[in-house]
Enzyme design. Structure first.
Site, mmCIF file in Angstrom:
data_model
loop_
_atom_site.group_PDB
_atom_site.id
_atom_site.type_symbol
_atom_site.label_atom_id
_atom_site.label_comp_id
_atom_site.label_asym_id
_atom_site.label_seq_id
_atom_site.Cartn_x
_atom_site.Cartn_y
_atom_site.Cartn_z
ATOM 1 N N ASP A 118 -1.925 19.654 -39.903
ATOM 2 C CA ASP A 118 -3.311 19.670 -39.815
ATOM 3 C C ASP A 118 -3.617 19.933 -38.181
ATOM 4 O O ASP A 118 -2.758 19.671 -37.243
ATOM 5 C CB ASP A 118 -3.928 18.217 -40.086
ATOM 6 C CG ASP A 118 -3.382 17.163 -39.320
ATOM 7 O OD1 ASP A 118 -2.294 16.976 -39.128
ATOM 8 O OD2 ASP A 118 -4.349 16.248 -38.793
ATOM 9 N N GLU A 183 -2.689 13.560 -39.009
ATOM 10 C CA GLU A 183 -2.216 13.186 -37.809
ATOM 11 C C GLU A 183 -3.436 13.219 -36.852
ATOM 12 O O GLU A 183 -3.627 12.312 -36.100
ATOM 13 C CB GLU A 183 -1.186 13.881 -37.264
ATOM 14 C CG GLU A 183 -0.414 13.410 -35.830
ATOM 15 C CD GLU A 183 -1.170 13.747 -34.741
ATOM 16 O OE1 GLU A 183 -1.100 13.146 -33.503
ATOM 17 O OE2 GLU A 183 -1.799 14.691 -34.439
#
Length: 469
Positions: A118, A183
């Site tokens: 991400d 994250e």
């Protein structure tokens, strides 16, 4: 990273002497265009975990990771980690975590590689010189959101194993992957997943490797510590609604004035934290550590110029690095409820919330820090004799992480850097927080190393993020 895999078992496997390093290097060079193209395809996916409207892109990104590992012959699983509750009360499925396994030889150690795919938000109008989701090569640098944080490092580890398999070379260790997609917004759901798989996925793992960090300078580095973070909200509430300063100014005790007053008691102009007891648990700065900092390649003046300030808090390299890595700091981030739009508005806010954080270092305990901060703010607020109400809440309590640099895992890392780059690695720490490292340490009780794959000037979280080809 090839050498790290190899060196980690060098003491127990004499076959290491026949390691076909030159053959691997040639294979990598011959296939670099394929590696760059794969990164281009990954960067094109707008896997921004902070934007729920792009969640479908994040799901697609995780599927792409799983498919890449599956095509390599890995034992792949997409693990459901539940849902996230949105502010409007609705829920949304979290992106699945990709796990994969290559090899299950009980006579070999098992290495688990952690990464995330991400990214932070990015738009061309933010100041990018190129389209952030269209990987663009300029002078050997590959520009795009997620290039360095963390898609290229994840691919580097995947391509390393892929090269071994393509050359029909026996992997010197069993390799597992754990790749997540949340994250950048706090790894929602991952802690629970790690705890639930302690006795299954992690049962045979010996070492965990994280490459979600970068070098400090042009010299390769190994990272052995990160700071934790305690993030606080301090809310001051007064009248039942916002007031006109012309009508009510001078007749009420304003919440904003109270908030500014108590925030001013957190830190001095010279950077000294004013909260009683906050430094009591900080580990002493040893002579050995001082010498290590002295030997690190770091230019204070270049650092100052890059930031764009006239003066730093400290001009000495060792002091500057120490306060960046191994001393606690207070940062005030913003005030919610205050007027901040362009133009003028003569308002007295009824309720304001100050947001600040304290970076944690060994041997600080977030639970103790929470009490120290709460007690301090209530104490100074009481002295103001204000009729307003103060609420203090700790939102994040992430612990610091510190590894033993004399561990065999770090010796393997040093040997790998020495062989590949022909220089000794700088042993560095991160001023930021990577909570997953501490989670891995506490839950799995495995040995962890941070092996940066990324330059000091990669621009993580910033405009024009890049990764050197």
């Amino acid at each position: 990273w090839y050498l790290l895999l190899n060196n980690s078992v060098s003491t127990m496997n004499s076959a290491v002497h026949s390691f076909r390093f030159d053959e691997l290097i040639k294979y990598v060079d011959d296939h670099q265009e394929e590696y760059v193209q794969t990164l281009r395809e990954w960067v094109a996916v707008e896997s921004d975990s902070s934007d729920v409207t792009k969640r479908a892109e994040l799901y697609r990104m995780m599927d792409m990771v799983g498919e890449k590992l599956r095509k390599m012959g890995g034992k792949v699983e997409l693990v459901d980690i539940g849902e996230e509750q949105l502010p409007d009360g609705s829920s949304l499925a979290l992106p699945k975590v990709v796990t994969a396994q290559f090899g299950s030889d009980v006579n070999k150690p098992t290495v688990c590689v952690y990464g995330h795919v991400d990214v932070q938000p990015a738009q061309k109008e933010d100041g990018w010189a190129t389209e952030p989701y269209n990987l663009t090569e300029i002078n050997g640098n590959l520009y795009g959101r997620g290039a360095s944080d963390n898609k290229a490092p994840v691919l580097a580890w995947i391509h390393a194993v892929e090269a071994f398999k393509a050359l029909d070379m026996d992997l010197p260790v069993n390799v597992k992957y754990l790749i997540e997609g949340m994250e950048e917004t706090g790894s929602n759901g991952l802690d629970a997943m790690i705890k639930s798989q302690k006795s299954t996925f992690f049962s045979d793992v010996d070492y965990i490797i994280i490459s979600d960090c970068g070098w400090l300078s042009k010299r390769p580095a190994l990272t052995y510590g990160t700071r934790g973070n305690c993030y606080f909200f301090a809310e001051v509430e007064g009248p039942k609604q916002d007031l006109h300063s012309g009508v009510y100014g001078g007749t009420v005790i304003e919440p904003m004035t109270d908030l500014i007053g108590i925030l001013d008691t957190l830190i001095s102009p010279s950077g000294t934290i004013l909260i009683p007891g906050i430094r009591d648990a900080v580990a002493p700065f040893s002579d050995e550590e001082w010498k290590m900092y002295q030997d690190i390649e770091f230019d204070v003046e270049s650092y100052r110029e890059k930031i764009g300030v006239e003066q730093l808090m400290y001009n000495n390299k060792v002091e500057l690095l120490a306060h960046r890595w191994r001393h606690p700091t207070v940062s005030i981030h913003g005030i919610n409820g205050a007027f901040s739009a362009p133009g003028t508005k003569t308002v007295i806010p009824a309720k304001v919330t100050g947001k600040f954080s304290i970076r944690q270092v060994p041997d600080m305990d977030p639970a103790v820090v929470e009490k120290q901060v709460t007690d301090h703010l209530h104490s100074v607020f009481a002295k103001r004799k204000s009729p307003n109400k103060l609420k203090v809440k700790m939102i994040i309590g992430a612990k610091p992480w510190l590894a033993d640099i004399k561990h065999s895992l770090y010796e393997a890392g040093k040997a790998a850097v020495k062989r590949v780059f022909n220089v000794d690695a700088d042993m560095i720490r991160e001023g930021g927080t990577i909570p997953i490292a501490r989670t891995f340490q506490d839950v799995t009780e495995k040995s962890i190393i941070m092996l940066p794959i990324g330059g000091f000037d990669d621009g993580l979280h910033s405009q024009n993020e890049k990764m050197s080809r």
